[in-house]
Design a protein around this motif. Structure first.
Motif, mmCIF file in Angstrom:
data_model
loop_
_atom_site.group_PDB
_atom_site.id
_atom_site.type_symbol
_atom_site.label_atom_id
_atom_site.label_comp_id
_atom_site.label_asym_id
_atom_site.label_seq_id
_atom_site.Cartn_x
_atom_site.Cartn_y
_atom_site.Cartn_z
ATOM 1 N N ALA A 75 18.097 -21.912 1.537
ATOM 2 C CA ALA A 75 17.995 -20.856 0.549
ATOM 3 C C ALA A 75 18.919 -19.029 0.740
ATOM 4 O O ALA A 75 18.291 -18.470 1.389
ATOM 5 N N ALA A 76 19.580 -18.750 -0.586
ATOM 6 C CA ALA A 76 20.425 -17.389 -0.837
ATOM 7 C C ALA A 76 19.102 -16.531 -0.789
ATOM 8 O O ALA A 76 18.358 -17.364 -1.825
ATOM 9 N N ILE A 77 18.851 -15.175 -0.434
ATOM 10 C CA ILE A 77 17.111 -14.544 -1.012
ATOM 11 C C ILE A 77 18.273 -13.467 -1.979
ATOM 12 O O ILE A 77 18.884 -12.906 -1.067
ATOM 13 N N LEU A 98 11.607 -5.734 3.798
ATOM 14 C CA LEU A 98 11.276 -6.031 4.536
ATOM 15 C C LEU A 98 12.361 -7.784 4.977
ATOM 16 O O LEU A 98 12.422 -7.884 6.584
ATOM 17 N N LEU A 99 13.154 -8.178 3.828
ATOM 18 C CA LEU A 99 14.003 -8.972 3.880
ATOM 19 C C LEU A 99 15.352 -8.340 4.713
ATOM 20 O O LEU A 99 16.261 -8.938 5.574
ATOM 21 N N GLU A 153 17.166 -6.776 12.208
ATOM 22 C CA GLU A 153 16.351 -7.624 13.626
ATOM 23 C C GLU A 153 16.707 -8.644 13.789
ATOM 24 O O GLU A 153 17.304 -8.760 15.087
ATOM 25 N N ILE A 154 16.956 -9.979 13.202
ATOM 26 C CA ILE A 154 17.462 -11.326 13.730
ATOM 27 C C ILE A 154 18.773 -11.304 14.039
ATOM 28 O O ILE A 154 19.033 -12.121 15.350
ATOM 29 N N LYS A 155 19.714 -10.631 13.553
ATOM 30 C CA LYS A 155 21.016 -10.265 14.470
ATOM 31 C C LYS A 155 20.921 -10.278 15.586
ATOM 32 O O LYS A 155 21.381 -10.309 16.863
ATOM 33 N N ASN A 156 19.514 -8.364 16.017
ATOM 34 C CA ASN A 156 19.960 -8.720 17.043
ATOM 35 C C ASN A 156 19.401 -9.400 17.765
ATOM 36 O O ASN A 156 19.566 -9.256 19.308
ATOM 37 N N HIS A 184 9.783 -13.588 2.070
ATOM 38 C CA HIS A 184 10.803 -14.520 1.137
ATOM 39 C C HIS A 184 8.977 -15.201 0.369
ATOM 40 O O HIS A 184 9.458 -15.235 -1.121
ATOM 41 N N ALA A 185 8.168 -15.632 0.711
ATOM 42 C CA ALA A 185 6.988 -15.868 0.390
ATOM 43 C C ALA A 185 6.074 -14.775 -1.100
ATOM 44 O O ALA A 185 6.344 -15.288 -1.878
ATOM 45 N N GLY A 186 5.904 -13.831 0.132
ATOM 46 C CA GLY A 186 5.677 -12.316 -0.480
ATOM 47 C C GLY A 186 6.772 -11.924 -1.787
ATOM 48 O O GLY A 186 6.496 -11.699 -2.791
#
Length: 517
Positions: A294-296, A413-414, A420-423, A477-479
């Motif tokens: 889902a979109a964040i 953080l998101l 960071e995920i992209k790198n 996301h949970a946070g």
């Protein structure tokens, strides 16, 4: 007997003239108002704190630039698409002892509210006394009882009703109802935090399982290197020192697997306890299968909606309302109090004529109390209630600021995680490409297998980093769901907060709006 009949008659007698009760009460009210200037003063005692308006706060670029989405669903954890997680959350809501204790506190608060409501209603009681006594000859005891021993009997029904003209009792009742609503909102907060703890522990469990897979793969890789080195030693192509150097990482690699398995067991125990089960239930929790698609982002009108959707903010608002009612009740203590007392029944010496017309008794009349001097008790009570109101307001303000800080933190953080995920994806793709090339060169006889193992180790390291970032994303996301209130929304409670009406009489509202005596 005539006097008793006159008292029981719907009209009272003043100077021999009948006076309707409504005129009597009007006279009493007028007298009480006339006495107000003599009351203890409450001048100089007033609240100082003011609730913060969330809509006027600077939300910052991080919050304002977030993509708009709908408010979270109340079952937001289902977005992770894991049936085992859904079952754990359901079990937690049903069986967690802390949540059950919070629910019991609602019942306690409601019982107190019911007792305060009872204070606003008339009370009716029955009293019977039978006393064996010797009657004196020197007072108004008629013959044949004077100087003799017999029974003195009385049986009455009594009515007492506090008119509560200034709303003291109704204020206490309204405050108790607000406290009940606050307890209900706090219970929602307990549930939200428990569910969030389950979800985040479950996310961590999934990460540890995947980390164990990588660690086990690394053990196999080290064992393969050791096996190659030993074969080379047998063929006379290497030395004992080289073999020993190859064996050095193996114990540490195996220890890492054991450490991860210990962490998995601890998280399973934690999940079992959160869901109200024994440690044995945790042993049956399988490898999580989590993914989020889902979109964040943030909903529209964030500050305004946040007030009615975060249970802790809602509870703080209810505490403010309760404190306001306690102040109003404390102010009503400064005014005269009028109660209506009445009784009817029978009183006689001996049992022979106890329940006859001649033994009938009845009475009705007001009781008025006016505070003149109490050593400062009423002012101290009002000061205490005012200070409690200021504390409740500042606690509410702190909760709002903390909520917005938490939302901003999770978005930071998101956003950082997304970059960071992209790198990390690029690094992992490069490592996989390098490993594939090394394997191709090895099969073509262009390099040795050590190079293949080295590139494979780099690939595992990059894969572990990628898993950590994915787990961080799910956790953030949970946070964010916790910061937004978890999709909970008590519309009735929110409406009640903004509604100015309360179960008070007009006299109560006038007393609160009037000047201090």
């Amino acid at each position: 007997m005539r006097n008793a009949h006159a008292i029981a008659h719907p009209d009272a007698a003043v100077n021999g003239q009948p006076l309707p009760y409504r005129r009597l009460f009007a006279l009493l009210l007028a007298c009480s108002l006339a006495m107000l200037p003599g009351c203890i003063s409450m001048r100089g005692i007033a609240p100082q704190a003011k609730p913060v308006h969330a809509s006027q706060l600077d939300l910052g670029n991080t919050v304002m630039s977030a993509a708009k989405i709908e408010w979270p669903n109340a079952a937001w954890w289902q977005d992770y698409h894991d049936a085992q997680l859904d079952a754990l959350v359901t079990r937690t809501i049903a069986d967690n002892p802390d949540l059950k204790a919070a629910q019991a506190r609602i019942g306690l608060a409601q019982a107190y509210a019911d007792s305060m409501h009872a204070q606003t209603l008339p009370t009716l009681s029955g009293d019977t006394t039978m006393t064996r006594e010797r009657f004196t000859e020197l007072q108004f005891i008629p013959a044949p009882w004077a100087g003799h021993t017999d029974w003195n009997n009385r049986a009455t029904a009594s009515l007492a009703y506090d008119l509560d003209l200034w709303g003291k009792q109704k204020g206490m009742w309204a405050a108790a109802l607000d406290e009940t609503h606050a307890s209900a909102a706090e219970t929602q907060q307990v549930q939200l935090e428990l569910v969030n703890a389950v979800v985040r522990s479950y996310i961590r469990l999934g990460f540890e399982y995947q980390l164990r897979n990588i660690a086990e793969e690394h053990v196999h890789e080290v064992e393969h290197r050791v096996a190659i080195a030993r074969r080379a030693l047998s063929a006379g192509l290497t030395t004992e020192l080289a073999v020993t150097e190859t064996e050095v990482p193996l114990p540490m690699a195996r220890m890492k697997v054991q450490q991860i398995e210990a962490r998995i067991a601890l998280i399973q125990n934690q999940l079992a306890a959160l869901s109200g089960q024994g440690p044995g239930a945790g042993e049956h929790i399988q490898h999580p299968v989590l993914h989020y698609d889902a979109a964040i982002g943030l909903p529209d009108q964030l500050p305004a909606n946040l007030i009615g959707r975060r249970p802790d903010i809602l509870a703080s608002r209810w505490r403010i309302e309760a404190s306001r009612e306690y102040i109003a009740s404390a102010k009503a203590n400064f005014y005269p109090n009028i109660s209506l007392l009445a009784f009817a029944g029978f009183q006689a010496l001996g049992f022979g004529k106890l329940f006859t017309n001649a033994a009938a008794i009845a009475g009705v009349g007001p009781a008025i109390s006016l505070p003149i001097f109490d050593g400062g008790r009423r002012r101290a009570n009002l000061s205490a209630q005012t200070a409690s109101y200021d504390m409740a307001v500042e606690h509410y303000n702190a909760t709002v600021l903390k909520a917005l800080e938490s939302i901003s933190n999770q978005l930071v953080l998101l956003n950082a995680n997304a970059r960071e995920i992209k790198n990390a994806e690029e690094a992992l793709a490069t490592a996989e490409k390098a490993h594939a090339l090394a394997l191709r060169h090895y099969k073509a006889g262009l390099t040795n297998y050590e190079h293949v193992l080295a590139t494979h180790e780099v690939m595992l390291t990059q894969r572990e980093a990628m898993l950590q970032l994915e787990a961080d994303m799910l956790d953030a996301h949970a946070g964010l769901m916790l910061a937004l209130g978890g999709g909970l929304n008590d519309e009735k409670a929110s409406q009640a907060i903004s509604d100015a009406s309360r179960p008070h009489a007009d006299a109560t509202k006038q007393a609160r709006a009037g000047s201090t005596p």
